[in-house]
Motif scaffolding. Structure first.
Motif, PDB file in Angstrom:
ATOM      1  N   LEU A  62      10.519  -2.417  11.638  1.00  0.00           N
ATOM      2  CA  LEU A  62      10.464  -1.408  10.575  1.00  0.00           C
ATOM      3  C   LEU A  62      11.471  -0.312  10.893  1.00  0.00           C
ATOM      4  N   LEU A  63      12.328  -0.024   9.948  1.00  0.00           N
ATOM      5  CA  LEU A  63      13.271   1.082  10.071  1.00  0.00           C
ATOM      6  C   LEU A  63      12.785   2.208   9.171  1.00  0.00           C
ATOM      7  N   PHE A  64      12.690   3.383   9.719  1.00  0.00           N
ATOM      8  CA  PHE A  64      12.248   4.554   8.964  1.00  0.00           C
ATOM      9  C   PHE A  64      13.465   5.439   8.748  1.00  0.00           C
ATOM     10  N   ARG A  65      13.792   5.662   7.493  1.00  0.00           N
ATOM     11  CA  ARG A  65      14.969   6.456   7.160  1.00  0.00           C
ATOM     12  C   ARG A  65      14.561   7.699   6.386  1.00  0.00           C
ATOM     13  N   ASP A  66      15.312   8.757   6.590  1.00  0.00           N
ATOM     14  CA  ASP A  66      15.048   9.985   5.836  1.00  0.00           C
ATOM     15  C   ASP A  66      15.733   9.904   4.475  1.00  0.00           C
ATOM     16  N   ALA A  67      15.656  10.978   3.715  1.00  0.00           N
ATOM     17  CA  ALA A  67      16.192  10.989   2.353  1.00  0.00           C
ATOM     18  C   ALA A  67      17.702  10.767   2.319  1.00  0.00           C
ATOM     19  N   SER A  68      18.382  11.093   3.400  1.00  0.00           N
ATOM     20  CA  SER A  68      19.835  10.894   3.438  1.00  0.00           C
ATOM     21  C   SER A  68      20.216   9.497   3.901  1.00  0.00           C
ATOM     22  N   GLY A  69      19.229   8.695   4.311  1.00  0.00           N
ATOM     23  CA  GLY A  69      19.495   7.338   4.769  1.00  0.00           C
ATOM     24  C   GLY A  69      19.612   7.197   6.271  1.00  0.00           C
ATOM     25  N   LYS A  70      19.497   8.293   6.995  1.00  0.00           N
ATOM     26  CA  LYS A  70      19.575   8.266   8.458  1.00  0.00           C
ATOM     27  C   LYS A  70      18.302   7.638   9.028  1.00  0.00           C
ATOM     28  N   VAL A  71      18.469   6.696   9.954  1.00  0.00           N
ATOM     29  CA  VAL A  71      17.311   6.081  10.611  1.00  0.00           C
ATOM     30  C   VAL A  71      16.717   7.105  11.572  1.00  0.00           C
ATOM     31  N   VAL A  72      15.441   7.447  11.347  1.00  0.00           N
ATOM     32  CA  VAL A  72      14.772   8.439  12.187  1.00  0.00           C
ATOM     33  C   VAL A  72      13.786   7.793  13.159  1.00  0.00           C
TER      34      VAL A  72
ATOM     35  N   ILE B 145       2.407   6.068   8.426  1.00  0.00           N
ATOM     36  CA  ILE B 145       2.415   7.505   8.097  1.00  0.00           C
ATOM     37  C   ILE B 145       2.595   8.327   9.369  1.00  0.00           C
ATOM     38  N   ALA B 146       1.949   7.915  10.450  1.00  0.00           N
ATOM     39  CA  ALA B 146       2.085   8.628  11.726  1.00  0.00           C
ATOM     40  C   ALA B 146       3.517   8.591  12.229  1.00  0.00           C
ATOM     41  N   VAL B 147       4.220   7.492  12.069  1.00  0.00           N
ATOM     42  CA  VAL B 147       5.623   7.401  12.491  1.00  0.00           C
ATOM     43  C   VAL B 147       6.467   8.372  11.675  1.00  0.00           C
ATOM     44  N   PHE B 148       6.258   8.413  10.374  1.00  0.00           N
ATOM     45  CA  PHE B 148       6.995   9.376   9.553  1.00  0.00           C
ATOM     46  C   PHE B 148       6.732  10.804  10.014  1.00  0.00           C
ATOM     47  N   ARG B 149       5.487  11.125  10.234  1.00  0.00           N
ATOM     48  CA  ARG B 149       5.142  12.497  10.648  1.00  0.00           C
ATOM     49  C   ARG B 149       5.743  12.838  12.002  1.00  0.00           C
ATOM     50  N   LYS B 150       5.698  11.887  12.940  1.00  0.00           N
ATOM     51  CA  LYS B 150       6.285  12.122  14.268  1.00  0.00           C
ATOM     52  C   LYS B 150       7.785  12.370  14.152  1.00  0.00           C
TER      53      LYS B 150
ATOM     54  N   GLN C 236       0.834  -1.206   0.000  1.00  0.00           N
ATOM     55  CA  GLN C 236       0.000   0.000   0.000  1.00  0.00           C
ATOM     56  C   GLN C 236       0.867   1.253   0.000  1.00  0.00           C
ATOM     57  N   ILE C 237       1.914   1.234   0.787  1.00  0.00           N
ATOM     58  CA  ILE C 237       2.808   2.394   0.857  1.00  0.00           C
ATOM     59  C   ILE C 237       3.499   2.597  -0.480  1.00  0.00           C
ATOM     60  N   ASP C 238       4.002   1.521  -1.066  1.00  0.00           N
ATOM     61  CA  ASP C 238       4.658   1.624  -2.373  1.00  0.00           C
ATOM     62  C   ASP C 238       3.716   2.214  -3.412  1.00  0.00           C
ATOM     63  N   ALA C 239       2.478   1.766  -3.402  1.00  0.00           N
ATOM     64  CA  ALA C 239       1.512   2.227  -4.402  1.00  0.00           C
ATOM     65  C   ALA C 239       1.097   3.681  -4.157  1.00  0.00           C
ATOM     66  N   LYS C 240       0.792   4.016  -2.919  1.00  0.00           N
ATOM     67  CA  LYS C 240       0.257   5.343  -2.604  1.00  0.00           C
ATOM     68  C   LYS C 240       1.325   6.434  -2.607  1.00  0.00           C
ATOM     69  N   TYR C 241       2.545   6.092  -2.218  1.00  0.00           N
ATOM     70  CA  TYR C 241       3.590   7.101  -2.066  1.00  0.00           C
ATOM     71  C   TYR C 241       4.776   6.871  -2.992  1.00  0.00           C
ATOM     72  N   GLN C 242       4.504   6.324  -4.150  1.00  0.00           N
ATOM     73  CA  GLN C 242       5.550   6.063  -5.130  1.00  0.00           C
ATOM     74  C   GLN C 242       6.302   7.357  -5.451  1.00  0.00           C
ATOM     75  N   GLY C 243       7.609   7.296  -5.410  1.00  0.00           N
ATOM     76  CA  GLY C 243       8.430   8.474  -5.670  1.00  0.00           C
ATOM     77  C   GLY C 243       8.753   9.281  -4.425  1.00  0.00           C
ATOM     78  N   LYS C 244       8.031   9.031  -3.333  1.00  0.00           N
ATOM     79  CA  LYS C 244       8.284   9.734  -2.074  1.00  0.00           C
ATOM     80  C   LYS C 244       8.872   8.805  -1.019  1.00  0.00           C
ATOM     81  N   VAL C 245       8.435   7.562  -1.049  1.00  0.00           N
ATOM     82  CA  VAL C 245       8.843   6.570  -0.059  1.00  0.00           C
ATOM     83  C   VAL C 245       9.152   5.279  -0.788  1.00  0.00           C
TER      84      VAL C 245
END
Length: 70
Positions: free
Chosen positions: A37-47, A60-65, A3-12
């Motif tokens: 689940l590891l959440f990384r920013d555009a530079s590859g840093k685990v956030v 999505i809430a984890v990314f926003r937080k 779902q994430i791949d489909a909905k946020y293609q090009g962003k995530v």
């Protein structure tokens, strides 16, 4: 993740990593449980790092937080 791949293609982007085949990655990120689940920013840093299944809204809430608005 599909779902994430489909909905946020090009962003995530998502990747499934099998830790049995990549134990070095498990050690690097201190992964002890599956799924992790590891959440990384555009530079590859685990956030953020979360253990357990998360639905789309929770992911999505984890990314926003972490300050990443997708």
């Amino acid at each position: 993740m599909k779902q994430i791949d489909a909905k946020y293609q090009g962003k995530v982007s998502t990747a499934h990593i099998f830790l049995e085949d990549n134990p070095d990655i498990a050690r690097k990120y201190n992964v002890r449980y599956v799924p992790t689940l590891l959440f990384r920013d555009a530079s590859g840093k685990v956030v953020a790092q979360e253990v357990g299944y998360k639905n789309l809204d929770a992911v999505i809430a984890v990314f926003r937080k972490a300050g990443i608005n997708i």
